[in-house]
Design a protein around this motif. Structure first.
Motif, mmCIF file in Angstrom:
data_model
loop_
_atom_site.group_PDB
_atom_site.id
_atom_site.type_symbol
_atom_site.label_atom_id
_atom_site.label_comp_id
_atom_site.label_asym_id
_atom_site.label_seq_id
_atom_site.Cartn_x
_atom_site.Cartn_y
_atom_site.Cartn_z
ATOM 1 N N ALA A 53 0.829 -1.207 0.000
ATOM 2 C CA ALA A 53 0.000 0.000 0.000
ATOM 3 C C ALA A 53 0.868 1.263 0.000
ATOM 4 C CB ALA A 53 -0.912 -0.013 1.221
ATOM 5 N N GLN A 54 0.586 2.148 -0.962
ATOM 6 C CA GLN A 54 1.264 3.447 -1.002
ATOM 7 C C GLN A 54 0.490 4.387 -0.087
ATOM 8 O OE1 GLN A 54 1.457 5.254 -4.908
ATOM 9 N NE2 GLN A 54 3.234 6.478 -4.359
ATOM 10 N N LEU A 55 1.070 4.761 1.037
ATOM 11 C CA LEU A 55 0.337 5.461 2.083
ATOM 12 C C LEU A 55 0.560 6.963 2.107
ATOM 13 C CD1 LEU A 55 0.555 2.944 5.071
ATOM 14 C CD2 LEU A 55 -1.213 3.192 3.309
ATOM 15 N N GLU A 56 1.625 7.438 1.485
ATOM 16 C CA GLU A 56 1.860 8.873 1.503
ATOM 17 C C GLU A 56 2.659 9.268 0.266
ATOM 18 O OE1 GLU A 56 3.320 10.432 5.212
ATOM 19 O OE2 GLU A 56 3.907 12.342 4.323
ATOM 20 N N LYS A 57 2.294 10.405 -0.303
ATOM 21 C CA LYS A 57 3.020 10.945 -1.454
ATOM 22 C C LYS A 57 3.307 12.414 -1.201
ATOM 23 C CE LYS A 57 0.080 9.743 -4.755
ATOM 24 N NZ LYS A 57 -0.418 9.512 -6.141
ATOM 25 N N SER A 58 4.511 12.830 -1.500
ATOM 26 C CA SER A 58 4.884 14.230 -1.364
ATOM 27 C C SER A 58 4.304 15.042 -2.514
ATOM 28 C CB SER A 58 6.410 14.340 -1.365
ATOM 29 O OG SER A 58 6.831 15.653 -1.629
ATOM 30 N N ARG A 59 4.155 16.345 -2.264
ATOM 31 C CA ARG A 59 3.738 17.229 -3.355
ATOM 32 C C ARG A 59 4.810 17.326 -4.430
ATOM 33 N NH1 ARG A 59 1.790 22.052 0.497
ATOM 34 N NH2 ARG A 59 3.234 20.959 1.831
ATOM 35 N N LEU A 60 6.030 16.891 -4.091
ATOM 36 C CA LEU A 60 7.100 16.855 -5.090
ATOM 37 C C LEU A 60 6.815 15.831 -6.184
ATOM 38 C CD1 LEU A 60 10.291 16.888 -2.825
ATOM 39 C CD2 LEU A 60 9.390 18.775 -4.188
ATOM 40 N N LEU A 61 5.979 14.867 -5.870
ATOM 41 C CA LEU A 61 5.700 13.781 -6.801
ATOM 42 C C LEU A 61 4.613 14.229 -7.773
ATOM 43 C CD1 LEU A 61 7.133 10.999 -6.583
ATOM 44 C CD2 LEU A 61 4.977 10.083 -5.760
ATOM 45 N N SER A 62 5.063 14.762 -8.913
ATOM 46 C CA SER A 62 4.092 15.252 -9.888
ATOM 47 C C SER A 62 3.378 14.081 -10.559
ATOM 48 C CB SER A 62 4.812 16.088 -10.948
ATOM 49 O OG SER A 62 5.480 15.257 -11.877
ATOM 50 N N ASP A 63 2.414 14.421 -11.413
ATOM 51 C CA ASP A 63 1.621 13.394 -12.105
ATOM 52 C C ASP A 63 2.480 12.534 -13.028
ATOM 53 O OD1 ASP A 63 -1.334 15.480 -12.521
ATOM 54 O OD2 ASP A 63 -0.551 14.320 -10.827
ATOM 55 N N ARG A 64 3.671 13.032 -13.365
ATOM 56 C CA ARG A 64 4.536 12.251 -14.259
ATOM 57 C C ARG A 64 5.256 11.122 -13.527
ATOM 58 N NH1 ARG A 64 8.696 14.406 -15.707
ATOM 59 N NH2 ARG A 64 8.786 16.206 -14.299
ATOM 60 N N PHE A 65 5.181 11.164 -12.211
ATOM 61 C CA PHE A 65 5.868 10.153 -11.393
ATOM 62 C C PHE A 65 4.843 9.140 -10.899
ATOM 63 C CE2 PHE A 65 10.121 11.949 -10.278
ATOM 64 C CZ PHE A 65 10.017 13.144 -10.975
#
Lengths: 117, 113
Positions: A53-65
């Motif tokens: 499960a992916q539980l957290e994503k930074s705002r640094l992670l754009s839609d391209r990632f």
């Protein structure tokens, strides 16, 4: 166990191409983290998984990632339509978290250095 | 948000000199504090850590004390060696949740014989 393994170690790609990196964590570790490190800076958190499960994503992670950890073991990080600003070292780390116990330290891989030309 | 500020480098010392690398933090609650080291060509390695106020972390002759009143976690070593040449990162994480690490910018240490 050989520790956290990342492949490839180096990747040079042309702008606009897609790239995928792989991370193999320490086998019994249930947590897996991705960080990005640019020259002269400390690593910055991108995302983390608990098992699959992916539980957290930074705002640094754009839609391209996009990152996946399909079976709760290895993980992949894909960057679509790469840009020169994506050039960085991408670090993977893993740790073991058990209910009622202190999480172990994070063990880092040697990283994948991406150069977008 | 949580942040770490550490002494800017590079730092150049002679062998057997005393080392201090300053680190201060901003965080809500009671974070855990870490020093990581990155030797040339290698990945980040945990050097030492402290999980609560007044704890002292130590390893390989390095020490750092968790000072809540000054929100600091300065790294010290009494006598550095050439083999200590590396980049040192101060970091924090909050217990519970993701426990992701927030890093400072790193301080490059060069020790000359």
């Amino acid at each position: 166990d050989t520790g956290v393994s990342q492949n490839p170690r180096h990747k040079i790609t042309k702008r606009g191409q897609n790239v995928t990196f792989r991370c193999d964590p320490i086998s019994e570790h249930n947590r897996l983290y991705w960080y990005r490190q640019t020259l002269g800076q400390g690593p910055e958190f991108l995302t983390y998984f608990q098992n699959e499960a992916q539980l957290e994503k930074s705002r640094l992670l754009s839609d391209r990632f996009s990152a996946e950890r399909p079976k709760g073991s290895f993980s992949t990080l894909e960057i679509q339509r790469t840009e020169q600003g994506d050039s960085a070292m991408y670090l993977c780390a893993s740790s073991l978290s058990r209910w009622g116990a202190v999480t172990t330290e994070a063990f880092f891989g040697q990283g994948t250095r991406l150069t977008v030309v | 948000g949580n942040s770490v500020t550490q002494m800017e480098g590079p730092v150049t010392l002679s062998e057997e000199a005393f080392l201090t690398i300053n680190c201060t933090y901003t965080a809500t609650g009671y974070p855990s504090l870490f020093w990581y080291v990155q030797y040339p060509g290698e990945g980040l390695q945990l050097l030492l850590k402290a999980t609560k106020a007044d704890d002292k972390g130590s390893n390989k002759g390095f020490e750092a004390t968790y000072r809540k009143e000054t929100t600091s976690f300065h790294l010290e070593k009494g006598s550095v060696q050439v083999s200590d040449s590396a980049v040192y990162f101060c970091a924090l994480s909050r217990q519970g949740g993701s426990e992701k690490l927030v890093f400072g910018k790193g301080t490059k240490l060069t020790v000359n014989p």
